[in-house]
Design an enzyme around this catalytic site. Structure first.
Site: not given
Ligand code: CO8
Length: 258
Positions: A66, A109, A112, A132
């Site tokens: 998400a 998500g 999911e 999460e």
């Molecule tokens: N949300 C928003 N932006 C994101 C997300 C995210 N989940 N994941 C990555 N991005 C963005 C980054 O902010 C970045 O943007 P920018 O270039 O503008 O800074 C771009 O994508 C590239 O990401 P990274 O630079 O972080 O790339 P890396 O290769 O260094 O890292 C990772 C990749 C490990 C995947 C890292 O991006 C990460 O940890 N992302 C978050 C993962 C996470 O915590 N996901 C869970 C989110 S909460 C959730 O899903 C709750 C679900 C509940 C219901 C869902 C209904 C849909």
């Protein structure tokens, strides 16, 4: 076909494809994107040009979950008024089989979304996780329920409480996914698999999916009543007559999806 902002939706050889197209944010799912996915799923579900649906992701990740930026400042009251999961819940009503092809990571998500599909292909490098817990929340779109149903309480709790990544090999071993392929073959294999299913009699596909879905929550007795109704219903179809006649006449059947 309608044009979307965060996805592409196309139809070819009776496969309705939905490609997540927000690669710069690793296909992080914002509310509009979820609405677009569900709208495209429903479009594909309604048209007789599609027998099977395939979800893929553009770029290096299937989906990083998400959209955290969109969520981080919300209050419980905002979530209640947004009815955050109303679109998401419509996904469970799709009648046609949904395949997905997962490259890179499927997190939160994104995982999911994978668990909402019926059949899953991944690559040797694909990783799944529910991270999460690392950002002070928990899955909210069915992750705790669907993962537990698939793998049992012990392993589900381990993965949910740690946020540890699940390799494609482990995912295959635990029945989370159907097949692991080399990264460069993922698209070809997924389309091939989807097109193979799309040639099957369409009513059988949807009524089999329906019966298996009932098996997720019903008793064996209740599930068998549903199975039997679906079985009888197929005898009202052209494709049942054609399939059985073709067998007797030792020729290939010509299915019409009705
Ligand atoms: N949300 C928003 N932006 C994101 C997300 C995210 N989940 N994941 C990555 N991005 C963005 C980054 O902010 C970045 O943007 P920018 O270039 O503008 O800074 C771009 O994508 C590239 O990401 P990274 O630079 O972080 O790339 P890396 O290769 O260094 O890292 C990772 C990749 C490990 C995947 C890292 O991006 C990460 O940890 N992302 C978050 C993962 C996470 O915590 N996901 C869970 C989110 S909460 C959730 O899903 C709750 C679900 C509940 C219901 C869902 C209904 C849909």
């Amino acid at each position: 076909m309608v044009s979307f902002t965060f996805i592409d939706a196309t139809v070819q050889n009776r496969v309705g494809r939905i490609e997540l197209n927000r690669p710069d944010q690793l296909n992080a799912l914002n509310r509009q994107m979820i609405n677009e996915i569900v709208t495209a799923l429903e479009d594909h579900d309604r048209t007789d040009k599609v027998n099977v649906i395939l979800i893929t992701g553009k770029g290096k990740a299937f989906s990083a979950g998400a959209d955290i930026d969109e969520m981080k400042d919300l209050s419980p009251v905002d979530l209640e008024y947004l009815n955050q999961f109303a679109d998401w819940d419509r996904m469970a009503m799709i009648k046609k089989p949904i395949l997905c092809a997962v490259q890179g990571v499927a997190l939160g998500g994104g995982f999911e979304l994978v668990l909402s599909c019926d059949l899953v292909l991944a690559t040797e490098k694909t990783m799944f996780a529910f991270p999460e817990v690392n950002i002070g929340v928990m899955p909210g779109a069915g992750g705790t329920q669907r993962l537990t149903k698939l793998v049992g309480k012990t392993k589900a709790l381990e993965w949910l409480l740690t946020g540890d990544r699940i390799s494609a090999t482990e995912a295959l071993q635990y029945g989370i996914i159907n097949k692991v392929v080399q990264p460069e073959l993922l698209e070809e294999e997924a389309i091939g698999f989807a097109e193979r299913l799309a040639k099957q009699p369409a009513l059988s596909l949807r009524l089999i999916k329906d019966a298996v879905q009932v098996a997720q929550h019903a008793s064996v007795y209740d599930g068998m009543q549903q199975e039997r109704k679906n079985f009888y219903l197929l005898f009202a179809s052209h494709d049942q007559k054609e399939g059985m006649e073709a067998f007797v006449e030792k020729r290939n059947p010509k299915y019409e999806g009705r």
